[in-house]
Design an enzyme around this catalytic site. Structure first.
Site, PDB file in Angstrom:
ATOM      1  CE  LYS A 114      -3.138   2.336   3.257  1.00 19.71           C
ATOM      2  NZ  LYS A 114      -2.115   3.249   3.811  1.00 19.71           N
TER       3      LYS A 114
ATOM      4  CE  LYS B 155       5.200   0.796  -2.234  1.00 22.43           C
ATOM      5  NZ  LYS B 155       4.337   1.584  -1.336  1.00 22.43           N
TER       6      LYS B 155
ATOM      7  CE  LYS C 226       6.565   9.108  -3.111  1.00 27.89           C
ATOM      8  NZ  LYS C 226       5.902   7.895  -3.573  1.00 27.89           N
TER       9      LYS C 226
ATOM     10  CG  ASP D 156      -2.852   1.614  -4.694  1.00 24.25           C
ATOM     11  OD1 ASP D 156      -2.822   0.869  -3.704  1.00 24.25           O
ATOM     12  OD2 ASP D 156      -3.125   2.825  -4.631  1.00 24.25           O
TER      13      ASP D 156
END
Length: 301
Positions: free
Chosen positions: A43, A48, A74, A161
């Site tokens: 998520k 992560k 990003k 996602d």
């Protein structure tokens, strides 16, 4: 004829792997060979990049040659390894009008903590392009410059996602997929969707699930309950420690932080996770739950 038919990297998917959609498919010549490849999913905001970077550092502590590839517009996957935001492969390619032959490895690869090689693939501009194309071009560039030939471990850190076949593209390269979750409904719901995505890719590619990491969680009871029902494994637990948050603010891996009791414990857990993945995990095939069953399992009225 669809305009997509003119793009060689895009092929209509068949079978379970994106049936009824158009996805980027891996060219056989772009397979990563010789290294163990892991894709980290979860998520958005679950940690992560923190997990990927500390896992890369842990592998490097084991003496492995590591390459981490951030797959997010990003481009912040590797900044705790390098102490800075790197330019993306796509931005660098754009600067040379996509003439890849003009690039050198040092143009897009930065050596970070303990020798970990860091690459930020980036992503297409918002609302345009395909993330799978970006991943494919990054791997192609790495192969052209022979950057994968002296690598033991490749870690793909993939944005939140997996609803798009493009951002599932790292699964086409991976041996194992690792899911970062937390002990809450939203994280477990996202994990359930990721499991379904990996299962779809496993029909046509070698990728299998390794297990999940409970991150930023004091307890693991909800994660463990879900895993028991679907036949999944939790293979690590990173507690909700302020030291982990501080390490990211300091742009450092946990292996560079002052070695207090909490830091040492988490360092050991990352080393244990790296050893588990390196030694090989069972190829898990959990059965994702329908949405209604997840709501019922996790106690929603």
């Amino acid at each position: 004829m669809s305009p997509l038919d003119n793009i060689p990297l895009l092929k209509k998917a068949a079978g379970l792997d994106g049936e009824g959609s158009v996805q980027v498919h891996q060219d056989d010549s772009d397979k990563i060979e010789g290294a163990k490849v892991f894709s980290v999913y979860g998520k958005g905001g679950i940690g992560k990049s923190t997990t990927s970077s500390n896992l890369s550092a842990a592998f490097s502590k084991m003496g492995k040659r590591v390459l981490q590839i951030g797959c997010d517009p990003k481009h912040d996957s590797t900044f705790t390894l390098t102490g800075m935001l790197q330019p993306t492969v796509i931005d660098i390619l754009k600067s040379v009008d996509f003439h890849a032959e003009e690039l050198r490895p040092e143009d897009y690869v930065t050596v970070g903590y303990n020798g970990v090689k860091c690459v930020e693939a980036g992503g297409p501009p918002a609302g345009t392009g395909c993330g799978g194309y970006v991943v494919g071009q990054t791997v192609k560039l790495l192969k052209q410059h022979h950057m994968l030939e002296d690598t033991d471990v490749v870690i793909f850190d993939v944005l939140g996602d997996v609803v798009c076949g493009g951002f599932a593209a790292p699964l086409q390269h991976a041996d194992r997929a690792l899911i970062v979750t937390a002990n809450d409904f939203d994280s477990i719901y996202a994990m359930n969707r990721i499991i379904a995505a990996v299962q779809a890719k496993s029909a046509n590619y070698k990728v299998r699930l390794a297990g999940c990491v409970a991150n930023r969680s004091k307890d693991t009871d909800e994660v463990d309950r879900y895993c028991k029902v679907v036949g999944f494994n939790r293979i690590a637990h990173m507690p909700d420690l302020d030291a982990i948050r501080r390490s990211r603010l300091k742009k450092k891996t946990l292996f560079e932080m002052d070695a207090d009791e909490d830091i040492i414990a988490v360092q050991k857990e990352y080393i244990r996770l790296a050893e588990t993945l390196w030694n090989g995990t069972d190829p898990l095939a959990p059965a994702p739950l329908p949405d209604r069953e997840i709501f019922e399992l996790l106690g929603f009225d």
